[in-house]
Design a protein around this motif. Structure first.
Motif, PDB file in Angstrom:
ATOM      1  N   UNK A 338       0.800  -1.136   0.162  1.00 52.95           N
ATOM      2  CA  UNK A 338       0.113  -0.249   0.192  1.00 52.95           C
ATOM      3  C   UNK A 338       0.870   1.185  -0.022  1.00 52.95           C
ATOM      4  N   UNK A 339       0.434   2.434  -0.602  1.00 51.40           N
ATOM      5  CA  UNK A 339       1.015   3.600  -0.354  1.00 51.40           C
ATOM      6  C   UNK A 339       0.513   4.176   0.905  1.00 51.40           C
ATOM      7  N   UNK A 340       1.259   5.174   1.465  1.00 50.67           N
ATOM      8  CA  UNK A 340       1.310   6.036   2.576  1.00 50.67           C
ATOM      9  C   UNK A 340       1.205   7.533   2.042  1.00 50.67           C
ATOM     10  N   UNK A 341       0.331   8.306   2.080  1.00 49.18           N
ATOM     11  CA  UNK A 341       0.696   9.671   1.269  1.00 49.18           C
ATOM     12  C   UNK A 341      -0.178  10.887   1.922  1.00 49.18           C
ATOM     13  N   UNK A 342       0.196  11.102   2.974  1.00 48.98           N
ATOM     14  CA  UNK A 342      -0.607  12.286   3.654  1.00 48.98           C
ATOM     15  C   UNK A 342      -0.156  13.584   3.021  1.00 48.98           C
ATOM     16  N   UNK A 343      -1.089  14.699   2.997  1.00 51.58           N
ATOM     17  CA  UNK A 343      -0.669  15.719   2.470  1.00 51.58           C
ATOM     18  C   UNK A 343      -1.664  16.793   3.099  1.00 51.58           C
TER      19      UNK A 343
END
Lengths: 378, 378
Positions: A338-343
């Motif tokens: 999975x990707x982990x991509x907070x913004x």
């Protein structure tokens, strides 16, 4: 992929639909077709039963279809001249398979179809074809069958994804040398795509995102003609497809020293990313994982500026199961990728997103990225 | 596009669904959303009624959505946090609009949805939401409503498509200079994509096809690592998106003199193309147009080697209405834009396809291509 992989996946999917009370499954979605038999064209259908697999496509892909039989990925093929999948119900091979099932089972065949991919019009056309050809079968639209199986990646799949990410990381470093005053978002995006392909990728996972300054405050900015000015943050989000599997990575750079506010927000996003990477472990709900990162951002007063999910599954498709979101709960399992991509996105100013890819293991997770998430100052 | 175009298109679509007995339409498909309001993101829904238009999307596209209201392309927007389109049924704006319709009509609102785009799962989720929120409405899945309107191109649309084709033609000539012994299909495909973008295209219409020798016998070959040898035919099929509209062109080249058999087959394909371009006129069935070209190929004994449709509509999507095929009948109308692309594919040897784009006019048609269809000998 070796063909034994395909046969094993096909068997697993048939077992899965049998648990749901079905005797066969008709697959039409592109990513799942590729996963089940390696076919990468735009129009195909695969009927799987306990006794065999029938692949159907149109005349354009006749050569590829024959290849599936030679390699053992399908036991028979049929070429149809009208719209798939409804057309297959009229084919002798297809109705023969259905008859066999019906005789073996002692009841009319229940065929699972992909509820998340079959359109209402296509479903109605299939129902009409069942009735027209007096096919002794019933269609059962089901969600997420193959998606759940596809989410658990084998060794060869994780290896392909790691190599795709290495290629993306190397192109990122390479493209940084082109960042200078006056270069446009379009220029950099075109260079990224080109260099990924020249390095062996079959394509970009999606059209590369390069966003300067306030354009980066739109999470899905499309590159445009804007030219780079000094002291402007740059958001890069791109990936490639290598041997059928995708990479996806987001990093920040800045031409010159970024403003202190930028660095403060960067630390919040990075802390959120780190918290999620630290926390991810088999057995955890993806809702909880999303919440872990979201809480870090909320505690700094930016909850309303984190306007999307924390991440998504990655594989043959750039977005696949599991969802890593505040909306839908999946349970993390060993070998999910999975990707982990907070913004954080500040309208009219800038946006910051940092995206890593992790593999879930028994004890926490393995981060596939080699590059740090530091803002690259150029 | 000027915003008056969007409002006119929205009105036309509402009129169209009213003819089908519906009071409103909920649009979710990407190409039609772009055509109706200019939104180019990956997740949106537009509710159109006689009295207004409501646009819904998720947090990632909040900025774009506000822009639609400022420009007049939508009368109101709503941001939803869960899966579109079912989520909109719970929004106050949405149910308010439905209530207004119901009161004005004196019966529960009938909402048209796109049968060719809405999945079975999404349709079921919408039905569940209607019931959960006690929405006084009924869903009516319908096919081809906006598609039929989109097929007739306005002046600005035809202009954008002509400019996209000019760009593609110029990149083709440019890339021919790179054709030499040892170059790979992958290299040339990457160059085409890169050069189209550098010349102003927002993307390729589809991943460029470059196929050498026997690879060209597969109509939808994907470029690979094969390297070019002398006297090898090359098939190029590519296009780009410019200002939201697509081009699509196929041409043949050869490094050195092609074998006489190749030139013979080329003449057959070219004659088939010419026959179709000559014959195309408003009022004609696309079945007849397909047959016009197919007969030329059949008379030369290659009917079984022309394994696909004659062409397709072109516009915002690279494949849209009308279909130009032996399968489905559409009637050609003035200002439709379609491709004409007959082909002959000889397995294990080579394939030849020649693709032009035409605009249907009252008196026959206008061919948009400037480049001839001759095989370019290099």
């Amino acid at each position: 992929m070796p063909d034994t992989f395909y046969r094993e996946r096909q068997r697993n999917l048939v077992q899965q639909v049998r648990k749901e009370g079905c005797d066969a499954v008709l697959v039409c979605s592109r990513g799942t077709l590729r996963w089940l038999c390696g076919f990468s064209g735009s129009n195909g259908a695969l009927l799987l039963t306990e006794s065999g697999s029938w692949f159907f496509t149109d005349g354009r892909y006749g050569g590829e279809a024959q290849g599936l039989v030679s390699s053992g990925a399908a036991s028979a093929v049929g070429i149809v001249s009208s719209a798939l999948p409804a057309a297959v119900f009229g084919l002798p091979d297809f109705s023969g398979a259905i008859r066999d099932i019906t005789e073996a089972a002692g009841h009319s065949a229940r065929i699972a179809v992909e509820a998340d991919h079959v359109t209402v019009a296509s479903h109605e056309a299939m129902l009409a074809a069942v009735s027209e050809h007096a096919c002794a079968c019933r269609l059962c639209p089901l969600s997420g069958l193959a998606e759940a199986l596809r989410a658990i990646k084998g060794v060869a799949e994780r290896d392909a994804m790691t190599r795709a990410l290495r290629l993306t990381e190397s192109v990122f470093l390479d493209v940084l040398t082109l960042v200078q005053e006056g270069v446009s978002e379009n220029d950099l995006a075109a260079e990224i795509d080109f260099r990924q392909k020249r390095a062996g990728a079959s394509r970009s996972s999606f059209e590369p995102i390069v966003a300067f300054g306030r354009n980066s405050a739109r999470p899905h900015a499309r590159p445009g003609p804007d030219r780079l000015a000094p002291a402007t943050p740059i958001l890069f989000d791109f990936g490639c497809e290598l041997d059928g599997y995708c990479s996806d990575m987001t990093r920040m750079a800045c031409l010159g020293r970024p403003p202190p506010e930028f660095m403060r927000i960067w630390s919040v996003v990075n802390a959120a990313r780190e918290a999620a990477v630290e926390a991810a472990v088999a057995g955890m709900s993806t809702l909880v994982l999303d919440q872990t990162a979201r809480r870090v951002i909320e505690e700094e007063g930016h909850g309303e500026h984190f306007v999307h999910s924390l991440g998504h599954g990655l594989g043959i498709d750039v977005h696949e199961w599991p969802s890593v979101s505040h909306r839908a709960a999946h349970i993390l399992q060993e070998h999910m990728v999975v990707t982990i991509e907070p913004g954080i996105y500040l309208e009219g100013r800038f946006g910051i997103r940092l995206e890593d890819t992790i593999v879930i293991t028994g004890a926490h997770c393995e981060r596939l990225n080699r590059l740090s998430t530091e803002t690259v100052i150029l």
